[in-house]
Design a protein around this motif. Structure first.
Motif, short mmCIF file in Angstrom:
data_model
loop_
_atom_site.label_atom_id
_atom_site.label_comp_id
_atom_site.label_asym_id
_atom_site.label_seq_id
_atom_site.Cartn_x
_atom_site.Cartn_y
_atom_site.Cartn_z
N SER A 165 31.54 50.78 35.81
CA SER A 165 32.69 50.27 35.05
C SER A 165 33.97 51.03 35.39
O SER A 165 35.06 50.47 35.37
CB SER A 165 32.41 50.34 33.55
OG SER A 165 32.18 51.68 33.14
N SER A 166 33.83 52.31 35.70
CA SER A 166 35.00 53.10 36.06
C SER A 166 35.65 52.56 37.33
O SER A 166 36.88 52.46 37.43
CB SER A 166 34.62 54.56 36.25
OG SER A 166 35.73 55.32 36.66
N ASP A 167 34.84 52.19 38.31
CA ASP A 167 35.37 51.62 39.55
C ASP A 167 36.08 50.30 39.28
O ASP A 167 37.13 50.01 39.87
CB ASP A 167 34.25 51.41 40.56
CG ASP A 167 33.67 52.73 41.07
OD1 ASP A 167 34.34 53.76 40.88
OD2 ASP A 167 32.56 52.72 41.63
N LEU A 168 35.49 49.50 38.41
CA LEU A 168 36.13 48.21 38.09
C LEU A 168 37.49 48.43 37.44
O LEU A 168 38.47 47.74 37.76
CB LEU A 168 35.23 47.41 37.16
CG LEU A 168 33.91 46.89 37.74
CD1 LEU A 168 33.08 46.23 36.65
CD2 LEU A 168 34.18 45.90 38.88
N ALA A 169 37.55 49.40 36.51
CA ALA A 169 38.81 49.67 35.83
C ALA A 169 39.86 50.18 36.82
O ALA A 169 41.05 49.82 36.74
CB ALA A 169 38.60 50.68 34.72
N THR A 170 39.43 51.02 37.77
CA THR A 170 40.36 51.54 38.77
C THR A 170 40.90 50.41 39.64
O THR A 170 42.09 50.37 39.98
CB THR A 170 39.67 52.60 39.64
OG1 THR A 170 39.21 53.67 38.81
CG2 THR A 170 40.60 53.13 40.70
N ASP A 206 43.50 48.64 37.76
CA ASP A 206 44.77 49.38 37.78
C ASP A 206 45.59 48.99 39.00
O ASP A 206 46.80 48.77 38.92
CB ASP A 206 44.51 50.89 37.78
CG ASP A 206 44.05 51.40 36.43
OD1 ASP A 206 44.24 50.69 35.43
OD2 ASP A 206 43.50 52.53 36.38
N THR A 207 44.92 48.92 40.14
CA THR A 207 45.61 48.54 41.39
C THR A 207 46.07 47.09 41.33
O THR A 207 47.22 46.77 41.70
CB THR A 207 44.68 48.74 42.59
OG1 THR A 207 44.25 50.11 42.63
CG2 THR A 207 45.37 48.38 43.88
N ARG A 208 45.19 46.23 40.85
CA ARG A 208 45.51 44.81 40.80
C ARG A 208 46.71 44.52 39.89
O ARG A 208 47.53 43.64 40.17
CB ARG A 208 44.28 44.04 40.30
CG ARG A 208 44.44 42.53 40.26
CD ARG A 208 43.20 41.89 39.66
NE ARG A 208 43.29 40.44 39.69
CZ ARG A 208 42.87 39.68 40.71
NH1 ARG A 208 42.31 40.25 41.77
NH2 ARG A 208 42.99 38.36 40.66
N LEU A 209 46.81 45.26 38.78
CA LEU A 209 47.85 45.00 37.78
C LEU A 209 49.03 45.96 37.86
O LEU A 209 49.91 45.94 36.99
CB LEU A 209 47.24 45.06 36.38
CG LEU A 209 46.22 43.96 36.06
CD1 LEU A 209 45.57 44.22 34.71
CD2 LEU A 209 46.87 42.58 36.09
#
Length: 427
Positions: free
Chosen positions: A9-14, A17-20
């Motif tokens: 989940s941490s990788d997804l959130a990171t 962050d890049t996407r948004l």
């Protein structure tokens, strides 16, 4: 249990962050939130050829004389305005003190509709007089908290004269005062396209370079008084694009009651800031400005409190109702056009904040965990509660000591909560 936490989940959130990242930056840039500070409760428009040193003190004396003549007792004023005797008795001493100490909060020398087109020689002379009057009041410590000019706008017919007036005014004020005061306000009227706002930005940049001013020093209000400043031909909201076209220079949106009403085909007898076309325009303005830090101002009443006592009282009652109506709808500033309107502006404004004070303070105290209560407020509502207290403190309707006693936090704490960007705090 730790084993129940999803892996990765941490990788997804990171990655999110890049996407948004671009959207996050745009939100911070375009919606910085309430800029705080004191918003004037009104703007007083005076034809430029009637502006001179000491104007505010003169208007204050005339407004007090009107109170003494037409409503010498609180009971008389309550009956005249319909505000209620208790509210008037509570606020009247503050109003009288205000009319002595600071009768005008925002003074605008008008070179547009209220002035006309007397010719270049006469207007040049009046520009010099206005700039020197402002400088004289500054030197004596008698300047109003905000002041400035409304020049002719960017429409073809008045464009050249408007630029000339603005340039001459700034040069003269700089020469007389030595610098541009922080509380200087410029108003751009008759806007009919986004390109005109872009042109005002361009003009501001050129004037800053010519006058040796810092980049971004010249900021301005947009007067929203044409249908084209609300809705573009393709159906998009013009005023939202105009705020962004201002590139951080737009400080406020001012509704122009009578030009806008006339442009929408409303007959003179029914033109009012309480008309349905006005409410629609101001609702659009309100949504466009929300979160941007751009202030909103309603218009004013052109029914002046002059003549017989009955005529003065009727105008006062109308004015008091309109001021209250604007405040209830989130427009905390309006226009005044005559000294006799000042007592009612402050009376209605102070009564509004005095009435809001006790329930807002009690709910805020409960929210801050210092008292019980039967209302569970969310952070956005707590911010709104703090905002009404902050505005009441800024305009003088409330005292810090009574606010501290009622909700357990000082003016700085109220201000911080009122200007917090709810929902965008760092987790």
């Amino acid at each position: 249990m730790a084993s129940d936490i999803p892996t990765g989940s941490s990788d997804l959130a990171t990655e999110l962050d890049t996407r948004l990242a671009e959207a996050d930056a745009r939100l911070d840039r375009e919606y910085p939130g309430d800029r705080g500070g004191r918003q004037p409760v009104h703007s007083v428009y005076v034809p430029a050829d009637r502006v001179g040193p000491g104007l505010a003190a003169d208007w204050g004396a005339r407004s007090l004389a009107a109170l003494d003549e037409f409503a010498p007792r609180a009971a008389d004023l309550a009956e005249a305005t319909g505000l209620g005797r208790a509210a008037v008795e509570e606020a009247l001493s503050r109003v009288r003190d205000k009319l002595v100490r600071e009768p005008i909060e925002d003074l605008r020398a008008d070179f547009e509709d209220g002035y006309g087109a007397p010719g270049d020689e006469a207007e040049d002379r009046d520009v010099l007089t206005v700039a020197r009057a402002f400088a004289a009041d500054l030197a004596k410590g008698e300047a109003t908290p905000y002041f400035g000019i409304r020049m002719k706008g960017m429409e073809a017919a008045g464009r050249h004269r408007g630029v000339r007036t603005l340039d001459l005014f700034l040069r003269t004020l700089l020469a007389e005062h030595g610098s541009l005061p922080d509380n200087l306000v410029l108003t751009l009227p008759k806007i009919t396209s986004v390109e005109q706002v872009e042109a005002m930005v361009w003009l501001s940049e050129r004037l800053e370079r010519r006058l040796g001013l810092p980049d971004g020093r010249l900021r301005f209000e947009l007067q929203i008084e044409t249908p084209q400043s609300i809705l573009l031909p393709d159906g998009t909201v013009a005023v939202a694009r105009m705020i962004q076209a201002g590139r951080g220079r737009v400080t406020a949106l001012h509704y122009g009651t009578y030009d806008y009403s006339a442009a929408c085909g409303i007959t003179a007898a029914h033109q009012s800031l309480a008309h349905a076309v006005a409410d629609h325009a101001k609702s659009v303005m309100q949504v466009a400005a929300a979160g941007t830090g751009v202030w909103l101002s309603d218009g004013g009443s052109n029914i002046l409190p002059t003549g017989t006592p009955a005529e003065v009282h009727a105008a006062w009652r109308l004015h008091a109702g309109l001021v209250r109506r604007s405040l209830e709808r989130g427009f905390y500033q309006g226009w005044d056009l005559h000294p006799h309107q000042l007592p009612i502006r402050y009376l209605a404004t102070y009564a509004f904040y005095r009435e809001a004070f006790a329930p807002a303070a009690a709910r805020l105290q409960a929210y801050l965990g210092q008292a019980g209560g039967n209302v569970m407020d969310e952070p956005a509502t707590a911010q709104a509660l703090a905002s009404v207290l902050a505005r009441g403190l800024r305009c003088g309707a409330l005292e810090e000591t009574e606010v501290v006693d009622a909700c357990g936090t000082d003016a700085a704490g109220i201000e911080a909560l009122a200007t917090r960007r709810v929902g965008q705090e760092k987790q």
